[in-house]
Design a protein around this motif. Structure first.
Motif, PDB file in Angstrom:
ATOM      1  N   THR A  73       0.833  -1.207   0.000  1.00 23.53           N
ATOM      2  CA  THR A  73       0.000   0.000   0.000  1.00 23.53           C
ATOM      3  C   THR A  73       0.867   1.257   0.000  1.00 23.53           C
ATOM      4  O   THR A  73       0.923   2.006   0.977  1.00 23.53           O
ATOM      5  N   PRO A  74       1.587   1.512  -1.101  1.00 30.92           N
ATOM      6  CA  PRO A  74       2.333   2.776  -1.202  1.00 30.92           C
ATOM      7  C   PRO A  74       1.357   3.927  -1.456  1.00 30.92           C
ATOM      8  O   PRO A  74       0.325   3.746  -2.114  1.00 30.92           O
ATOM      9  N   LEU A  75       1.680   5.079  -0.926  1.00 31.92           N
ATOM     10  CA  LEU A  75       0.808   6.245  -1.070  1.00 31.92           C
ATOM     11  C   LEU A  75       1.333   7.166  -2.171  1.00 31.92           C
ATOM     12  O   LEU A  75       2.531   7.448  -2.233  1.00 31.92           O
ATOM     13  N   ASP A  76       0.424   7.625  -3.009  1.00 30.80           N
ATOM     14  CA  ASP A  76       0.805   8.576  -4.046  1.00 30.80           C
ATOM     15  C   ASP A  76       0.921   9.964  -3.442  1.00 30.80           C
ATOM     16  O   ASP A  76       0.338  10.263  -2.397  1.00 30.80           O
ATOM     17  N   PHE A  77       1.681  10.830  -4.107  1.00 29.17           N
ATOM     18  CA  PHE A  77       1.865  12.208  -3.670  1.00 29.17           C
ATOM     19  C   PHE A  77       0.929  13.136  -4.444  1.00 29.17           C
ATOM     20  O   PHE A  77       0.623  12.898  -5.615  1.00 29.17           O
ATOM     21  N   VAL A  78       0.509  14.206  -3.781  1.00 26.80           N
ATOM     22  CA  VAL A  78      -0.125  15.314  -4.485  1.00 26.80           C
ATOM     23  C   VAL A  78       1.023  16.126  -5.071  1.00 26.80           C
ATOM     24  O   VAL A  78       1.742  16.815  -4.334  1.00 26.80           O
ATOM     25  N   ARG A  79       1.231  16.030  -6.366  1.00 28.25           N
ATOM     26  CA  ARG A  79       2.467  16.518  -6.981  1.00 28.25           C
ATOM     27  C   ARG A  79       2.666  18.024  -6.822  1.00 28.25           C
ATOM     28  O   ARG A  79       3.790  18.513  -6.867  1.00 28.25           O
ATOM     29  N   SER A  80       1.597  18.776  -6.647  1.00 28.76           N
ATOM     30  CA  SER A  80       1.709  20.238  -6.560  1.00 28.76           C
ATOM     31  C   SER A  80       1.833  20.745  -5.130  1.00 28.76           C
ATOM     32  O   SER A  80       1.834  21.957  -4.904  1.00 28.76           O
ATOM     33  N   ALA A  81       1.969  19.831  -4.145  1.00 29.33           N
ATOM     34  CA  ALA A  81       1.845  20.246  -2.745  1.00 29.33           C
ATOM     35  C   ALA A  81       3.145  20.214  -1.955  1.00 29.33           C
ATOM     36  O   ALA A  81       3.138  20.504  -0.760  1.00 29.33           O
ATOM     37  N   GLN A  82       4.287  19.873  -2.587  1.00 28.60           N
ATOM     38  CA  GLN A  82       5.524  19.806  -1.805  1.00 28.60           C
ATOM     39  C   GLN A  82       5.944  21.207  -1.374  1.00 28.60           C
ATOM     40  O   GLN A  82       5.759  22.188  -2.092  1.00 28.60           O
ATOM     41  N   ALA A  83       6.518  21.301  -0.167  1.00 31.09           N
ATOM     42  CA  ALA A  83       6.893  22.608   0.379  1.00 31.09           C
ATOM     43  C   ALA A  83       8.056  22.461   1.349  1.00 31.09           C
ATOM     44  O   ALA A  83       8.265  21.401   1.951  1.00 31.09           O
ATOM     45  N   ILE A  84       8.817  23.527   1.478  1.00 32.60           N
ATOM     46  CA  ILE A  84       9.779  23.687   2.558  1.00 32.60           C
ATOM     47  C   ILE A  84       9.038  24.326   3.730  1.00 32.60           C
ATOM     48  O   ILE A  84       8.383  25.369   3.571  1.00 32.60           O
ATOM     49  N   LEU A  85       9.111  23.708   4.902  1.00 32.94           N
ATOM     50  CA  LEU A  85       8.455  24.235   6.098  1.00 32.94           C
ATOM     51  C   LEU A  85       9.534  24.590   7.103  1.00 32.94           C
ATOM     52  O   LEU A  85      10.090  23.721   7.769  1.00 32.94           O
ATOM     53  N   TRP A  86       9.874  25.889   7.172  1.00 29.47           N
ATOM     54  CA  TRP A  86      10.928  26.319   8.088  1.00 29.47           C
ATOM     55  C   TRP A  86      10.471  26.235   9.538  1.00 29.47           C
ATOM     56  O   TRP A  86       9.272  26.246   9.829  1.00 29.47           O
ATOM     57  N   ASN A  87      11.438  26.171  10.443  1.00 27.57           N
ATOM     58  CA  ASN A  87      11.126  26.017  11.866  1.00 27.57           C
ATOM     59  C   ASN A  87      10.314  27.176  12.429  1.00 27.57           C
ATOM     60  O   ASN A  87       9.625  27.011  13.435  1.00 27.57           O
ATOM     61  N   ASN A  88      10.395  28.344  11.798  1.00 30.82           N
ATOM     62  CA  ASN A  88       9.621  29.488  12.290  1.00 30.82           C
ATOM     63  C   ASN A  88       8.175  29.468  11.812  1.00 30.82           C
ATOM     64  O   ASN A  88       7.419  30.400  12.061  1.00 30.82           O
ATOM     65  N   GLY A  89       7.777  28.398  11.100  1.00 28.24           N
ATOM     66  CA  GLY A  89       6.405  28.259  10.645  1.00 28.24           C
ATOM     67  C   GLY A  89       6.157  28.726   9.222  1.00 28.24           C
ATOM     68  O   GLY A  89       5.076  28.499   8.680  1.00 28.24           O
ATOM     69  N   THR A  90       7.137  29.353   8.603  1.00 29.28           N
ATOM     70  CA  THR A  90       6.986  29.818   7.223  1.00 29.28           C
ATOM     71  C   THR A  90       6.980  28.630   6.265  1.00 29.28           C
ATOM     72  O   THR A  90       7.826  27.746   6.357  1.00 29.28           O
ATOM     73  N   ARG A  91       6.017  28.633   5.357  1.00 31.37           N
ATOM     74  CA  ARG A  91       5.905  27.560   4.365  1.00 31.37           C
ATOM     75  C   ARG A  91       6.258  28.114   2.993  1.00 31.37           C
ATOM     76  O   ARG A  91       5.733  29.144   2.567  1.00 31.37           O
ATOM     77  N   ARG A  92       7.152  27.417   2.294  1.00 32.61           N
ATOM     78  CA  ARG A  92       7.576  27.836   0.965  1.00 32.61           C
ATOM     79  C   ARG A  92       7.242  26.723  -0.034  1.00 32.61           C
ATOM     80  O   ARG A  92       7.911  25.687  -0.058  1.00 32.61           O
ATOM     81  N   PRO A  93       6.188  26.879  -0.858  1.00 28.96           N
ATOM     82  CA  PRO A  93       5.899  25.869  -1.872  1.00 28.96           C
ATOM     83  C   PRO A  93       7.084  25.730  -2.835  1.00 28.96           C
ATOM     84  O   PRO A  93       7.707  26.717  -3.220  1.00 28.96           O
ATOM     85  N   ILE A  94       7.399  24.502  -3.211  1.00 34.81           N
ATOM     86  CA  ILE A  94       8.474  24.239  -4.155  1.00 34.81           C
ATOM     87  C   ILE A  94       7.976  23.252  -5.204  1.00 34.81           C
ATOM     88  O   ILE A  94       6.956  22.577  -5.005  1.00 34.81           O
ATOM     89  N   ARG A  95       8.693  23.160  -6.297  1.00 33.92           N
ATOM     90  CA  ARG A  95       8.335  22.212  -7.344  1.00 33.92           C
ATOM     91  C   ARG A  95       9.019  20.888  -7.047  1.00 33.92           C
ATOM     92  O   ARG A  95      10.238  20.755  -7.154  1.00 33.92           O
ATOM     93  N   GLY A  96       8.236  19.900  -6.652  1.00 31.86           N
ATOM     94  CA  GLY A  96       8.797  18.599  -6.327  1.00 31.86           C
ATOM     95  C   GLY A  96       9.173  17.810  -7.563  1.00 31.86           C
ATOM     96  O   GLY A  96       8.753  18.102  -8.686  1.00 31.86           O
ATOM     97  N   SER A  97       9.981  16.781  -7.343  1.00 35.50           N
ATOM     98  CA  SER A  97      10.407  15.894  -8.421  1.00 35.50           C
ATOM     99  C   SER A  97      10.020  14.473  -8.016  1.00 35.50           C
ATOM    100  O   SER A  97      10.480  13.969  -6.982  1.00 35.50           O
ATOM    101  N   PHE A  98       9.189  13.822  -8.820  1.00 37.77           N
ATOM    102  CA  PHE A  98       8.616  12.524  -8.458  1.00 37.77           C
ATOM    103  C   PHE A  98       8.908  11.503  -9.552  1.00 37.77           C
ATOM    104  O   PHE A  98       8.787  11.804 -10.739  1.00 37.77           O
ATOM    105  N   VAL A  99       9.268  10.294  -9.133  1.00 41.14           N
ATOM    106  CA  VAL A  99       9.598   9.241 -10.085  1.00 41.14           C
ATOM    107  C   VAL A  99       8.684   8.042  -9.833  1.00 41.14           C
ATOM    108  O   VAL A  99       8.406   7.679  -8.692  1.00 41.14           O
ATOM    109  N   SER A 100       8.203   7.435 -10.909  1.00 38.71           N
ATOM    110  CA  SER A 100       7.312   6.290 -10.787  1.00 38.71           C
ATOM    111  C   SER A 100       7.565   5.345 -11.958  1.00 38.71           C
ATOM    112  O   SER A 100       8.559   5.479 -12.679  1.00 38.71           O
ATOM    113  N   GLY A 101       6.671   4.399 -12.150  1.00 37.72           N
ATOM    114  CA  GLY A 101       6.801   3.475 -13.261  1.00 37.72           C
ATOM    115  C   GLY A 101       7.689   2.293 -12.958  1.00 37.72           C
ATOM    116  O   GLY A 101       7.813   1.852 -11.808  1.00 37.72           O
ATOM    117  N   SER A 102       8.390   1.789 -13.972  1.00 35.93           N
ATOM    118  CA  SER A 102       9.190   0.577 -13.840  1.00 35.93           C
ATOM    119  C   SER A 102      10.530   0.819 -13.147  1.00 35.93           C
ATOM    120  O   SER A 102      11.231  -0.147 -12.809  1.00 35.93           O
TER     121      SER A 102
END
Length: 311
Positions: free
Chosen positions: A139-168
């Protein structure tokens, strides 16, 4: 010794590296399969195929009597001693569990102390089943590809473009893994395909080269703020700066990064039956022959209860 020391296969019959180059996190200028393709035998080059000791991790990363496995310091606790297996000794969570509705999205995050590149996946196994790698891989979980973010310790969230690999290229085949978005910063690039100015010569700050750009293994996910070393002198209370001054070796989104967490959202399969599950996180490293793993408890509820979810 230079990075030639990493060019060792620890399996009698090592598998074939299958990860496309665009997802590499270390020594990205190397010619695939060349002598200086130093990390080709390590887990991230064939995500999900490396065998593991335990799907919930091992206290200290090795058995106490094991002479190999890298530097490992572990202090015994009421829950475990060095070498204990997470699936056997981690106690169930007390109190209410995080509730995930089948067919919804769930927030997850992870943080590091040392950055060995690579990539990761989240998986589920029923809590009443034997916690094995095989169970989690069902039961591997898929990612919401547009939702990756850097979450700094001070609570600031920075959306980033994630890189995802799948297939064979991954296991389980057809599942999805996320590349670690925080680039490793080397002390030097000796023995790698591109050394640049990342050498053992001056100028240096402690063991770290001043040539951050050459030592950094791929571009930062937040280049507008990650232009140089993080200034611990200006931010003495920031997590990770307690060891003192600017001998700390990271940028705002790079290096052995303790300034925050990598946040994602995962898709909870609509086919899951309600009940208690164990969430597994698996990180396949690229710089080293290591697989990092951890587990947590969650409760899956039916989609009709989505409006009453406790996050």
């Amino acid at each position: 010794a230079d990075k030639a020391g990493f060019r060792t296969a620890y399996c009698d019959e090592p598998g074939t590296p299958v990860l496309p180059r665009e997802y590499w996190t270390m020594n990205v200028a190397a010619i695939e399969g060349a002598v200086n393709d130093s990390y080709r035998f390590n887990p991230w080059r064939a995500p999900g195929t490396a065998p593991v000791v335990d799907p919930c991790g091992q206290a200290g990363g090795k058995y106490e009597q094991t002479p190999v496995g890298g530097d490992s310091v572990f202090f015994a606790t009421n829950f475990s001693r060095m070498g204990d297996l997470g699936s056997e000794v981690l106690p169930p969570t007390r109190g209410p569990l995080p509730r995930w509705a089948a067919g919804s999205e769930a927030a997850v995050a992870w943080g590091m102390r040392f950055n060995h590149g690579g990539g990761y996946q989240y998986r589920l196994c029923p809590a009443d089943a034997a916690l094995t790698e095989e169970c989690f891989q069902r039961t591997p979980l898929d990612f919401v590809r547009s939702a990756q973010a850097i979450l700094w310790n001070n609570g600031t969230r920075r959306p980033i473009r994630g890189s995802f690999v799948s297939g064979s290229a991954v296991r389980p085949e057809g599942s999805t893994w996320a590349r670690n978005p925080v680039p490793r910063i080397n002390t030097d690039n000796r023995g790698l395909a591109r050394e640049g100015e990342c050498t053992l010569g001056p100028p240096r700050r402690g063991p770290w080269s001043a040539a951050k750009g050459d030592c950094q293994q791929f571009p930062s996910p937040c280049p507008d703020v990650d232009r140089g070393w993080f200034d611990c002198d200006a931010h003495p209370g920031e997590g990770g700066c307690a060891t003192g001054g600017n001998d700390d070796h990271w940028g705002y989104c790079s290096g052995d990064w303790t300034l925050g967490m990598v946040a994602d959202r995962v898709v909870v399969p609509s086919s899951l039956r309600p009940g208690k599950y164990v969430l597994g996180w698996r990180m396949d490293c690229e710089e080293t022959a290591q697989v990092w793993q951890n587990c947590a408890d969650v409760e899956v509820v039916g989609p009709e209860r989505r409006d009453r979810i406790v996050s």
